[in-house]
Design an enzyme around this catalytic site. Structure first.
Site, PDB file in Angstrom:
ATOM      1  CB  SER A 168     -54.024  33.171  12.559  1.00  0.00           C
ATOM      2  OG  SER A 168     -55.079  32.284  12.873  1.00  0.00           O
ATOM      3  CE  LYS A 169     -52.671  37.443  18.805  1.00  0.00           C
ATOM      4  NZ  LYS A 169     -52.979  38.790  18.380  1.00  0.00           N
ATOM      5  NE  ARG A 170     -59.390  32.553  13.373  1.00  0.00           N
ATOM      6  CZ  ARG A 170     -59.154  33.840  13.231  1.00  0.00           C
ATOM      7  NH1 ARG A 170     -59.378  34.661  14.224  1.00  0.00           N
ATOM      8  NH2 ARG A 170     -58.695  34.319  12.100  1.00  0.00           N
TER       9      ARG A 170
END
Length: 484
Positions: free
Chosen positions: A256-258
């Site tokens: 994910s973006k994280r």
RNA sequence: GGCCCCGUCGUCUAGUGGCCUAGGACUCUGGCUUCUCAAGCCAGCUACGAGGGUUCGAAUCCCUUCGGGGCUGCCA
């Protein structure tokens, strides 16, 4: 007579397509192409709050850029359209109503708050949370009462007692006891469909034979199968399911973006080649079975099959993607390399795009081709060719201040100025004679200062070739500039 | 908590009872080559989560256990 394979890629574009989406799209595409079947591209935009036209267009663009062409879907249409779910609302309404009429589904008047409260209680009692069936068999009186209260009903599918059993092409036989599959909502009070309804109806109507999708959807499969049953689809006509393993980020959670870069747009801007992205992604969860790793799209098509897809999740490894990208760049013809590199140079304002500039870039590409891993790197690699005077980078300044460096530069000048032939062989032999033979320097000490003077950095493409391309006048001017 | 899925080097994987003292690739380390950086070549490190079975023989089959993940929505 074997049915023609029809796979589908059905993203819900609430943002740019990401790595996980594309891996799924790639497998859907490869399977369709491998079998000579069709790829259907469908947009799941029932949630128009989050899915915008802009995102839909970007998704279409990304697919094209990657070379994942589809046979039915946006821009080209097809016999099972429309391919945007937001344009199919009447279809979903029709089926929801039919399920109601046929007794497969019922109207549920429970409010969100009531449901939440009852779920909370179930949790406390350690029961499986899920709809308790309160509205399953409402009497006419009860229903009239709810209506009088102004309640608007959702349409809820009834799960009969029993189990759902199906063979996942990747995981084998999977069984779900309906005790753990509660009645689920098909349609909101406002008539908008939920995923479970729309996806199942569309897969049937679009004659999908193989559903390849993320493993997060595995446990929603019994609900879809229930919709097929309610639609009257014969079990042998259900699509085959293949639940693909996740692509994980560095921290062992779904990418994910994280925990990593997810947007395909980002990879494009960095200078990853579409075929490198596809090659790498294909290796995430699948392998051809032998030791081959660098494969072309054509090879992927001929080798791909669902049976060889792994069932365990794979971690995304940027280093390996880069390695593959570097391999692919090195394999490019110069013309192809040029075509792909130019946009990076112009958008970085290194060149404006004149014929002379492009001619020089074309001549310089062969000497940097094996030195870059991403197309974006052509910018720092070739920058020195297109500036008036080079700015010596911070860490090289000190080296140039040394006395020996100045001797080297002036000796180089004396050696180079008389040259009538300006090609890399002449440059090299002149410098070798002056610096190595005469001054007795080690090559790295001899050419280092010249490299810095000419390119501005102690890291550069091959020096003599660079000087040849730069030209005698400009090369000498740069050395002179540092001697003073 | 319940249900479901998953478990081979740091990472991606090959492996479907003997060919495995577990192979390849990426990463990392060392070396060679060398005008820098790369590329290339050579070498090295490091894995079958654990415990029980079954079997002459198990990474491969069975059970248990541990670990990770997903789902458990009027999201998809």
């Amino acid at each position: 007579m074997v049915k023609e394979v029809r796979t589908r890629f059905a993203p819900s574009p609430t943002g740019d397509l990401h790595v996980g989406n594309i891996r799924t799209a790639l497998f859907d595409w490869a399977y369709a192409r491998h079998t000579g079947g069709k790829l259907i591209f469908r947009i799941e935009d029932t949630d128009r709050e989050r899915v915008t036209d802009e995102y839909i267009n970007r998704a279409v663009e990304t697919m094209k850029w990657l070379g994942l062409n589809w046979d039915e879907g946006p821009e080209i249409g097809g016999p099972c359209g429309p391919y945007l779910q937001s344009q199919r609302l009447d279809i979903y309404k029709h089926w929801a109503q039919k399920f109601l009429d046929d007794g497969f589904a019922y109207k549920c008047y429970c409010s969100t708050e009531e449901l939440e409260a009852r779920r909370e209680k179930q949790r406390e009692l350690n029961q499986a949370p899920g709809y308790d069936g309160k509205c399953r068999n409402l009497s006419a009186d009860e229903e009239a009462k709810y209506v009088a209260e102004g309640r608007a009903p959702v349409i809820r599918m009834q799960m009969p007692a029993g189990e759902t059993r199906f063979t996942d092409l990747i995981r084998g036989e999977v069984v779900f006891d309906h005790t753990f599959v509660p009645d689920f909502v098909l349609m909101r009070a406002d008539g908008s469909p939920l995923y479970t309804l729309a996806v199942a109806v569309d897969d049937v109507l679009m004659k999908i034979t193989h559903v390849l999708r993320g493993e997060d959807l595995l446990s929603s499969t019994p609900r879809q199968i229930r919709v097929y049953q309610a639609m009257g689809v014969a079990p042998e006509d259900y699509p085959h399911f293949a639940h693909l393993p996740f692509v994980m980020g560095q921290d062992n959670a779904k990418l994910s973006k994280r925990n990593g870069e997810v947007s395909i747009a980002w990879y494009r801007e960095e200078g990853f080649l579409p075929e490198a992205i596809c090659n790498y992604l294909a290796l995430l969860g699948w392998s051809p079975g032998d030791d081959r790793e660098n494969i072309t799209m054509e090879e992927l098509v001929s080798l791909f099959n669902v049976e060889r897809v792994n069932s365990s999740p794979a971690r995304f490894d940027m280093k390996k993607l880069e390695a593959i990208n570097g391999d692919k760049i090195r394999a490019l013809t110069i013309d192809d390399f040029l075509k792909r590199a130019l946009p990076f140079l112009t958008s970085a304002k290194i060149i404006t795009g004149t014929d002379e500039e492009i001619a020089l870039v074309r001549k310089a590409l062969p000497i940097i081709q094996e030195r870059i891993v991403k197309l974006k790197e052509v910018v720092p690699m070739l920058g020195f060719f297109f500036v008036e005077t080079v700015k010596v980078e911070e860490e090289s300044v000190a080296k140039m201040a040394e006395e020996q460096a100045l001797h080297v530069l002036s000796a180089s000048l004396s050696a180079l100025e008389p040259l009538s032939q300006w090609d890399h062989e002449s440059i090299e032999s002149a410098l070798r004679a002056a610096l190595i033979e005469k001054m007795g320097l080690k090559p790295r000490n001899a050419f280092g200062p010249v490299r810095i003077a000419v390119t501005g950095s102690h890291i550069s493409p091959p020096l003599f070739e660079s000087m040849e391309l730069l030209g005698k006048e400009r090369s000498i001017a740069r050395i002179k500039a540092l001697v003073r």
